[in-house]
Design a protein around this motif. Structure first.
Motif, PDB file in Angstrom:
ATOM      1  N   HIS A 101       0.848  -1.168  -0.083  1.00  0.00           N
ATOM      2  CA  HIS A 101       0.028  -0.015   0.244  1.00  0.00           C
ATOM      3  C   HIS A 101       0.855   1.274  -0.108  1.00  0.00           C
ATOM      4  O   HIS A 101       0.238   2.274  -0.325  1.00  0.00           O
ATOM      5  N   ILE A 102       1.954   1.172   0.192  1.00  0.00           N
ATOM      6  CA  ILE A 102       3.061   2.317   0.373  1.00  0.00           C
ATOM      7  C   ILE A 102       4.200   2.155  -0.539  1.00  0.00           C
ATOM      8  O   ILE A 102       4.322   3.197  -1.515  1.00  0.00           O
ATOM      9  N   THR A 103       4.727   1.400  -0.779  1.00  0.00           N
ATOM     10  CA  THR A 103       5.990   1.159  -1.395  1.00  0.00           C
ATOM     11  C   THR A 103       5.620   1.245  -3.038  1.00  0.00           C
ATOM     12  O   THR A 103       6.024   1.955  -3.931  1.00  0.00           O
ATOM     13  N   LEU A 104       4.838   0.223  -3.360  1.00  0.00           N
ATOM     14  CA  LEU A 104       4.455   0.005  -4.753  1.00  0.00           C
ATOM     15  C   LEU A 104       3.770   1.044  -5.537  1.00  0.00           C
ATOM     16  O   LEU A 104       4.066   1.401  -6.714  1.00  0.00           O
ATOM     17  N   PRO A 105       2.704   1.755  -4.733  1.00  0.00           N
ATOM     18  CA  PRO A 105       2.163   2.839  -5.464  1.00  0.00           C
ATOM     19  C   PRO A 105       3.049   3.839  -5.748  1.00  0.00           C
ATOM     20  O   PRO A 105       3.081   4.703  -6.694  1.00  0.00           O
ATOM     21  N   LEU A 106       3.932   4.223  -4.599  1.00  0.00           N
ATOM     22  CA  LEU A 106       4.876   5.319  -4.907  1.00  0.00           C
ATOM     23  C   LEU A 106       6.137   4.829  -5.679  1.00  0.00           C
ATOM     24  O   LEU A 106       6.919   5.931  -6.211  1.00  0.00           O
ATOM     25  N   LEU A 107       6.401   3.605  -5.965  1.00  0.00           N
ATOM     26  CA  LEU A 107       7.436   3.181  -6.897  1.00  0.00           C
ATOM     27  C   LEU A 107       6.817   3.195  -8.231  1.00  0.00           C
ATOM     28  O   LEU A 107       7.812   2.681  -9.233  1.00  0.00           O
ATOM     29  N   ARG A 108       5.830   3.658  -8.668  1.00  0.00           N
ATOM     30  CA  ARG A 108       5.319   3.345 -10.042  1.00  0.00           C
ATOM     31  C   ARG A 108       6.015   4.001 -11.176  1.00  0.00           C
ATOM     32  O   ARG A 108       6.137   3.318 -12.200  1.00  0.00           O
ATOM     33  N   PRO A 109       6.317   5.346 -10.736  1.00  0.00           N
ATOM     34  CA  PRO A 109       7.174   5.755 -11.896  1.00  0.00           C
ATOM     35  C   PRO A 109       8.570   5.176 -12.135  1.00  0.00           C
ATOM     36  O   PRO A 109       8.897   5.076 -13.119  1.00  0.00           O
ATOM     37  N   SER A 110       9.131   4.784 -11.207  1.00  0.00           N
ATOM     38  CA  SER A 110      10.498   3.911 -11.317  1.00  0.00           C
ATOM     39  C   SER A 110      10.137   2.568 -12.107  1.00  0.00           C
ATOM     40  O   SER A 110      10.971   2.163 -12.852  1.00  0.00           O
ATOM     41  N   LEU A 111       8.873   2.033 -11.448  1.00  0.00           N
ATOM     42  CA  LEU A 111       8.588   0.741 -12.227  1.00  0.00           C
ATOM     43  C   LEU A 111       8.463   0.870 -13.627  1.00  0.00           C
ATOM     44  O   LEU A 111       8.705  -0.091 -14.336  1.00  0.00           O
ATOM     45  N   PHE A 112       7.724   2.058 -13.985  1.00  0.00           N
ATOM     46  CA  PHE A 112       7.355   2.124 -15.360  1.00  0.00           C
ATOM     47  C   PHE A 112       8.829   2.511 -16.264  1.00  0.00           C
ATOM     48  O   PHE A 112       8.834   1.785 -17.651  1.00  0.00           O
TER      49      PHE A 112
ATOM     50  N   SER B 137       6.188   1.092 -26.658  1.00  0.00           N
ATOM     51  CA  SER B 137       6.447   1.847 -25.567  1.00  0.00           C
ATOM     52  C   SER B 137       5.646   3.013 -25.406  1.00  0.00           C
ATOM     53  O   SER B 137       5.004   3.585 -24.265  1.00  0.00           O
ATOM     54  N   LEU B 138       4.802   3.697 -26.541  1.00  0.00           N
ATOM     55  CA  LEU B 138       3.930   4.725 -26.279  1.00  0.00           C
ATOM     56  C   LEU B 138       2.700   4.108 -25.822  1.00  0.00           C
ATOM     57  O   LEU B 138       1.875   4.756 -24.833  1.00  0.00           O
ATOM     58  N   ILE B 139       2.236   2.879 -26.110  1.00  0.00           N
ATOM     59  CA  ILE B 139       1.141   2.304 -25.495  1.00  0.00           C
ATOM     60  C   ILE B 139       1.438   2.057 -23.909  1.00  0.00           C
ATOM     61  O   ILE B 139       0.344   2.274 -23.290  1.00  0.00           O
ATOM     62  N   GLN B 140       2.533   1.638 -23.592  1.00  0.00           N
ATOM     63  CA  GLN B 140       2.977   1.392 -21.984  1.00  0.00           C
ATOM     64  C   GLN B 140       2.899   2.913 -21.403  1.00  0.00           C
ATOM     65  O   GLN B 140       1.988   2.988 -20.326  1.00  0.00           O
ATOM     66  N   ASN B 141       3.193   4.080 -22.304  1.00  0.00           N
ATOM     67  CA  ASN B 141       3.128   5.363 -21.619  1.00  0.00           C
ATOM     68  C   ASN B 141       1.674   5.751 -21.350  1.00  0.00           C
ATOM     69  O   ASN B 141       1.121   6.631 -20.523  1.00  0.00           O
ATOM     70  N   VAL B 142       0.793   5.728 -22.408  1.00  0.00           N
ATOM     71  CA  VAL B 142      -0.527   5.902 -22.169  1.00  0.00           C
ATOM     72  C   VAL B 142      -1.216   5.225 -21.081  1.00  0.00           C
ATOM     73  O   VAL B 142      -1.893   5.685 -20.246  1.00  0.00           O
ATOM     74  N   ILE B 143      -1.225   3.740 -21.149  1.00  0.00           N
ATOM     75  CA  ILE B 143      -1.621   3.127 -19.840  1.00  0.00           C
ATOM     76  C   ILE B 143      -1.308   3.726 -18.740  1.00  0.00           C
ATOM     77  O   ILE B 143      -2.188   3.748 -17.824  1.00  0.00           O
ATOM     78  N   VAL B 144       0.152   3.803 -18.377  1.00  0.00           N
ATOM     79  CA  VAL B 144       0.401   4.392 -17.117  1.00  0.00           C
ATOM     80  C   VAL B 144      -0.002   5.644 -16.774  1.00  0.00           C
ATOM     81  O   VAL B 144      -0.584   6.006 -15.787  1.00  0.00           O
ATOM     82  N   GLY B 145      -0.088   6.524 -18.032  1.00  0.00           N
ATOM     83  CA  GLY B 145      -0.502   7.953 -17.767  1.00  0.00           C
ATOM     84  C   GLY B 145      -2.231   7.812 -17.265  1.00  0.00           C
ATOM     85  O   GLY B 145      -2.418   8.726 -16.551  1.00  0.00           O
ATOM     86  N   ARG B 146      -3.001   7.006 -17.821  1.00  0.00           N
ATOM     87  CA  ARG B 146      -4.281   6.917 -17.427  1.00  0.00           C
ATOM     88  C   ARG B 146      -4.475   6.646 -16.100  1.00  0.00           C
ATOM     89  O   ARG B 146      -5.363   6.956 -15.214  1.00  0.00           O
ATOM     90  N   ARG B 147      -3.559   5.630 -15.649  1.00  0.00           N
ATOM     91  CA  ARG B 147      -3.754   5.052 -14.317  1.00  0.00           C
ATOM     92  C   ARG B 147      -3.232   6.172 -13.079  1.00  0.00           C
ATOM     93  O   ARG B 147      -3.904   6.369 -12.167  1.00  0.00           O
ATOM     94  N   ARG B 148      -2.536   7.144 -13.671  1.00  0.00           N
ATOM     95  CA  ARG B 148      -1.998   8.251 -12.784  1.00  0.00           C
ATOM     96  C   ARG B 148      -3.331   9.018 -12.506  1.00  0.00           C
ATOM     97  O   ARG B 148      -3.607   9.515 -11.467  1.00  0.00           O
TER      98      ARG B 148
END
Length: 307
Positions: free
Chosen positions: A221-232, A296-307
């Motif tokens: 609940h803390i590490t994974l959500p805040l680590l999302r930019p690095s994971l992406f 890479s663009l698809i991954q960027n769009v998916i992560v951007g929507r989740r944000r």
């Protein structure tokens, strides 16, 4: 009165001066001196060959080295070639296996070294060593480990289990190569994820401990959500690396068995340097470039929507 007049007379002269733009300032000119050598090397050894490869994909190269314009003939031949679709399938399957494996291993190792222990920096350096190991050397080492008399089969037979044909089986060759990539890449990914973990404020964990949460709950609940930019970022890097896998395939399997590890990058090498089809190999490289860019663009769009 004298000072007032002096300042009044100086004001028009000051206002008349034009400030130089930032790209013409002394600091910018000083920076150009350091950037210029890299820019020249990049243009000569990276940008130039890349542009030449784009042009070569629309041409045919004879055995004499003569280049003849052929338009879209290479791409028409490519999309009708069953070997290309097989190489694309191998590349996609390998990527699907390698990316989760690399991410999980890097995340586990980053969590292990993210501890205030004495001498932890030494372990971080040790874990990073596979990254600076030559790809050819790591391929030779793992080829011996996967051999019939290697350490893995010796361990299996010692436990009473049958030995496995790691690199000779079409069902095991891609997972075996993915393990090699995870070993050679986890140190680099670990440092990126570790930097993301160290940037998380400690107050979040202290508040969670006050609420008597478990270590797994704090991680989830803390590490994974805040680590999302690095994971992406790691996800994009590993996607590109997986689609461009070549060194380990060349050293360990040479595209075998029965082209079970015949990836797109190995197809580029095989068609260009074994069959002298340089234009056709460049066309495969163009398709691979567009494929990586689209993913890479698809991954960027998916992560951007989740944000």
């Amino acid at each position: 009165m004298i000072s007032t007049a002096t300042s009044t007379e100086a004001a028009p002269g000051t206002a008349g001066r034009r400030r130089r733009p930032w790209w013409r300032s002394n600091a910018a000119l000083f920076a150009y001196v350091f950037v210029l050598p890299y820019a020249v090397l990049f243009a000569v050894f990276r940008l130039g060959p890349a542009l030449y490869g784009v042009g070569l994909s629309f041409a045919e190269v004879g055995l004499s080295g003569r280049v003849r314009w052929s338009g879209l003939a290479n791409f028409q031949r490519l999309f009708g070639d069953q070997l290309f679709w097989q190489a694309l399938s191998v590349t996609v399957i390998y990527t699907v296996i390698a990316i989760p494996l690399c991410l999980v291993v890097a995340l586990i190792m980053a969590s292990l070294v993210n501890r205030p222990l004495r001498g932890i920096s030494v372990y971080r350096v040790i874990f990073f060593l596979p990254v600076v190991t030559s790809a050819v050397m790591s391929g030779v080492i793992f080829k011996w480990l996967y051999s019939d008399a290697g350490a893995l089969n010796s361990l299996l037979t010692g436990l009473g289990l049958p030995a496995l044909d790691w690199l000779g089986s079409t069902s095991l060759v891609l997972p075996s190569l993915a393990i090699v990539q995870a070993w050679t890449r986890f140190g680099y990914d670990m440092l990126i994820l570790l930097a993301g973990m160290l940037a998380i404020p400690e107050e979040y964990y202290e508040a969670a401990r006050i609420d008597r949460t478990t270590a797994w709950q704090r991680f989830w609940h803390i590490t994974l959500p805040l680590l999302r930019p690095s994971l992406f970022f790691v996800l994009v890097l590993e996607t590109i690396t997986s689609f461009q896998v070549f060194d380990h395939i060349l050293v360990m399997t040479a595209g075998g068995p029965v082209r079970g590890s015949y990836s797109l990058t190995y197809m580029i090498y095989d068609q260009a340097f074994n069959y002298s089809e340089f234009g056709y190999g460049a066309a495969v490289g163009m398709v691979l470039l567009l494929l990586i860019l689209a993913i890479s663009l698809i991954q960027n769009v998916i992560v951007g929507r989740r944000r």
